[in-house]
Motif scaffolding. Structure first.
Motif, PDB file in Angstrom:
ATOM      1  N   UNK A  58       0.861  -1.187   0.000  1.00  0.00           N
ATOM      2  CA  UNK A  58       0.000   0.000   0.000  1.00  0.00           C
ATOM      3  C   UNK A  58       0.891   1.229   0.000  1.00  0.00           C
ATOM      4  N   UNK A  59       0.667   2.154  -0.923  1.00  0.00           N
ATOM      5  CA  UNK A  59       1.513   3.330  -1.006  1.00  0.00           C
ATOM      6  C   UNK A  59       1.037   4.406  -0.043  1.00  0.00           C
ATOM      7  N   UNK A  60       1.990   4.945   0.729  1.00  0.00           N
ATOM      8  CA  UNK A  60       1.727   6.040   1.666  1.00  0.00           C
ATOM      9  C   UNK A  60       2.755   7.127   1.384  1.00  0.00           C
ATOM     10  N   UNK A  61       2.343   8.146   0.650  1.00  0.00           N
ATOM     11  CA  UNK A  61       3.248   9.220   0.238  1.00  0.00           C
ATOM     12  C   UNK A  61       4.448   8.630  -0.504  1.00  0.00           C
ATOM     13  N   UNK A  62       5.673   8.878  -0.013  1.00  0.00           N
ATOM     14  CA  UNK A  62       6.863   8.393  -0.720  1.00  0.00           C
ATOM     15  C   UNK A  62       7.216   6.950  -0.368  1.00  0.00           C
ATOM     16  N   UNK A  63       6.523   6.376   0.594  1.00  0.00           N
ATOM     17  CA  UNK A  63       6.811   5.012   1.035  1.00  0.00           C
ATOM     18  C   UNK A  63       5.791   4.013   0.492  1.00  0.00           C
ATOM     19  N   UNK A  64       6.239   2.786   0.376  1.00  0.00           N
ATOM     20  CA  UNK A  64       5.346   1.653   0.136  1.00  0.00           C
ATOM     21  C   UNK A  64       5.310   0.824   1.416  1.00  0.00           C
ATOM     22  N   UNK A  65       4.124   0.610   1.939  1.00  0.00           N
ATOM     23  CA  UNK A  65       3.947  -0.210   3.127  1.00  0.00           C
ATOM     24  C   UNK A  65       3.766  -1.667   2.694  1.00  0.00           C
ATOM     25  N   UNK A  66       4.652  -2.540   3.149  1.00  0.00           N
ATOM     26  CA  UNK A  66       4.575  -3.968   2.829  1.00  0.00           C
ATOM     27  C   UNK A  66       4.102  -4.710   4.076  1.00  0.00           C
ATOM     28  N   UNK A  67       2.952  -5.330   3.983  1.00  0.00           N
ATOM     29  CA  UNK A  67       2.412  -6.117   5.093  1.00  0.00           C
ATOM     30  C   UNK A  67       2.694  -7.589   4.821  1.00  0.00           C
ATOM     31  N   UNK A  68       3.443  -8.204   5.728  1.00  0.00           N
ATOM     32  CA  UNK A  68       3.857  -9.597   5.551  1.00  0.00           C
ATOM     33  C   UNK A  68       2.958 -10.525   6.368  1.00  0.00           C
ATOM     34  N   UNK A  69       2.983 -11.814   6.091  1.00  0.00           N
ATOM     35  CA  UNK A  69       2.181 -12.763   6.882  1.00  0.00           C
ATOM     36  C   UNK A  69       2.834 -13.164   8.193  1.00  0.00           C
ATOM     37  N   UNK A  70       4.038 -12.643   8.464  1.00  0.00           N
ATOM     38  CA  UNK A  70       4.721 -12.995   9.699  1.00  0.00           C
ATOM     39  C   UNK A  70       4.179 -12.152  10.850  1.00  0.00           C
ATOM     40  N   UNK A  71       4.057 -12.767  12.016  1.00  0.00           N
ATOM     41  CA  UNK A  71       3.432 -12.119  13.166  1.00  0.00           C
ATOM     42  C   UNK A  71       4.445 -11.812  14.257  1.00  0.00           C
ATOM     43  N   UNK A  72       4.228 -10.681  14.958  1.00  0.00           N
ATOM     44  CA  UNK A  72       5.046 -10.389  16.133  1.00  0.00           C
ATOM     45  C   UNK A  72       4.403 -11.010  17.368  1.00  0.00           C
ATOM     46  N   UNK A  73       4.941 -10.718  18.544  1.00  0.00           N
ATOM     47  CA  UNK A  73       4.439 -11.371  19.756  1.00  0.00           C
ATOM     48  C   UNK A  73       3.029 -10.918  20.133  1.00  0.00           C
ATOM     49  N   UNK A  74       2.544  -9.851  19.509  1.00  0.00           N
ATOM     50  CA  UNK A  74       1.176  -9.397  19.747  1.00  0.00           C
ATOM     51  C   UNK A  74       0.218  -9.924  18.675  1.00  0.00           C
ATOM     52  N   UNK A  75       0.712 -10.806  17.834  1.00  0.00           N
ATOM     53  CA  UNK A  75      -0.064 -11.372  16.721  1.00  0.00           C
ATOM     54  C   UNK A  75      -0.463 -10.316  15.690  1.00  0.00           C
ATOM     55  N   UNK A  76       0.336  -9.271  15.590  1.00  0.00           N
ATOM     56  CA  UNK A  76       0.159  -8.274  14.542  1.00  0.00           C
ATOM     57  C   UNK A  76       1.067  -8.633  13.365  1.00  0.00           C
ATOM     58  N   UNK A  97       9.596   0.342  19.686  1.00  0.00           N
ATOM     59  CA  UNK A  97       8.622   1.084  20.485  1.00  0.00           C
ATOM     60  C   UNK A  97       7.561   0.168  21.096  1.00  0.00           C
ATOM     61  N   UNK A  98       7.211  -0.914  20.388  1.00  0.00           N
ATOM     62  CA  UNK A  98       6.262  -1.877  20.936  1.00  0.00           C
ATOM     63  C   UNK A  98       6.860  -2.590  22.148  1.00  0.00           C
TER      64      UNK A  98
END
Length: 253
Positions: free
Chosen positions: A21-39, A63-64
Motif C-alpha cells: 500500500x503506497x503512503x506518500x513516498x513510502x510503500x507499506x509492505x504487510x507480511x504474513x509474519x506475526x510479532x508477539x502481539x499477533x500483529x 517502540x512496541x
C-alpha cells in the motif's frame, strides 16, 4: 518428502499473503509474519535520489517492546546491537533502517524480517523474572561442558536466500554437521521461521546434516507446539534438560 514442492508451496503462500500500500513516498509492505502481539509485521520502503532503496520498520518493533515494559539496559542494548549487526541494519530514533541496491532488495527485505523477528523475541525480557539472556546462557553452558561451536553462521538456501543459524557444531568422525537454532519463546511464528529456514537450507548441506533446536522452557508452554520438529528430522533440547546425557551427546563432538 518432496522438498521442492514444499518450498514452492511456501513461496506461493508468502506471495499470496503479502500486500502493499503506497503512503506518500513510502510503500507499506504487510507480511504474513506475526510479532508477539499477533500483529502482521510491516516494512516501509522508499527509493532514494541516488537510486538506493531504504527499508524501515517506522520504529514499531522497538517502540512496541518499550510499551510492553522492556527497559533497554546497557546489556539489553548490547544484545539489540548484536542482532542489528548480524543482519546488517542500524537503529535511528528507534527505527530499524537498512539501505540496499535495488537488485539486492529481495535479500535485504528477507534479512530485515529475520532481524525484526529476532528483536521482537526480546519481549520476554520485559518479564521481571528473566535475569539473563538465553543466548548468553547457552554460550556459558557450552563453555562449561567443553562443547565446541561457532556462532552466527550464515548459509544460502536452495532458494538463494541467506539464513542465519545461532550455532554450528562441526562434523567429526563420530558426529555429522549440526546446525543449531535457539528459541527463547516457542511461539508458532518462531517455530515456523526455524522450519522454513531448515527446509530451504537442508537440501544444500551434506546428506547427514542435522538441525538441533534448543528451546527455553523456563516459562510453561504447550509441548504440542514442538511436535512439528519431529516431522523434519530435527532434534529438540529443552533448556531444563540440557544436562541430560542425551542432550550432551547431541551437542558434543
Amino acid at each position: 518428502m518432496d522438498i521442492q514442492k514444499m518450498l514452492n508451496e511456501y513461496f506461493d503462500w508468502l506471495k499470496t499473503e503479502t500486500t502493499t500500500h503506497q503512503i506518500n513516498e513510502y510503500y507499506e509492505i504487510t507480511t504474513p509474519f506475526l510479532n508477539h502481539q499477533n500483529d502482521n509485521i510491516q516494512i516501509y520502503v522508499k527509493s532514494n535520489p541516488d537510486g538506493t532503496i531504504e527499508l524501515t520498520d517506522d520504529g514499531f518493533t522497538v517502540n512496541t517492546l518499550k510499551a510492553a515494559g522492556l527497559n533497554f539496559t546497557k546489556n539489553r542494548k548490547a544484545h539489540l546491537d548484536r542482532i542489528l549487526t548480524k543482519f546488517g541494519f542500524s537503529l535511528k530514533n528507534s527505527e530499524i533502517i537498512g539501505i540496499t541496491e535495488q537488485k539486492k532488495f529481495p535479500e535485504k527485505k528477507h534479512m530485515m524480517l529475520q532481524a525484526i523477528l529476532a528483536i521482537d523475541d526480546m519481549h520476554n525480557l520485559a518479564k521481571g523474572k528473566v535475569t539473563s539472556f538465553f543466548f548468553d546462557d547457552l554460550v556459558e553452558f557450552f563453555d562449561e561442558q567443553d562443547i565446541y561451536y561457532a556462532e552466527d553462521i550464515q548459509f544460502v538456501g536452495k532458494s538463494g536466500f541467506t539464513w542465519t543459524y545461532d550455532f554450528l557444531f562441526q562434523r567429526t568422525k563420530k558426529k555429522p554437521e549440526r546446525l543449531c537454532r535457539a528459541i527463547n519463546s516457542p511461539s508458532k511464528a518462531a517455530i515456523e521461521k526455524v522450519l522454513f529456514s531448515w527446509v530451504d537450507t537442508n537440501p544444500v548441506r551434506r546428506d547427514d546434516s542435522k538441525l538441533i533446536v534448543i528451546v527455553n522452557d523456563t516459562d510453561k508452554f504447550s509441548k504440542n507446539a514442538l511436535t512439528a520438529f519431529g516431522n523434519y528430522n530435527t532434534d529438540v533440547i529443552l533448556w531444563s534438560e540440557r544436562n541430560s546425557q542425551k542432550s550432551i551427546d547431541l551437542l558434543s563432538a
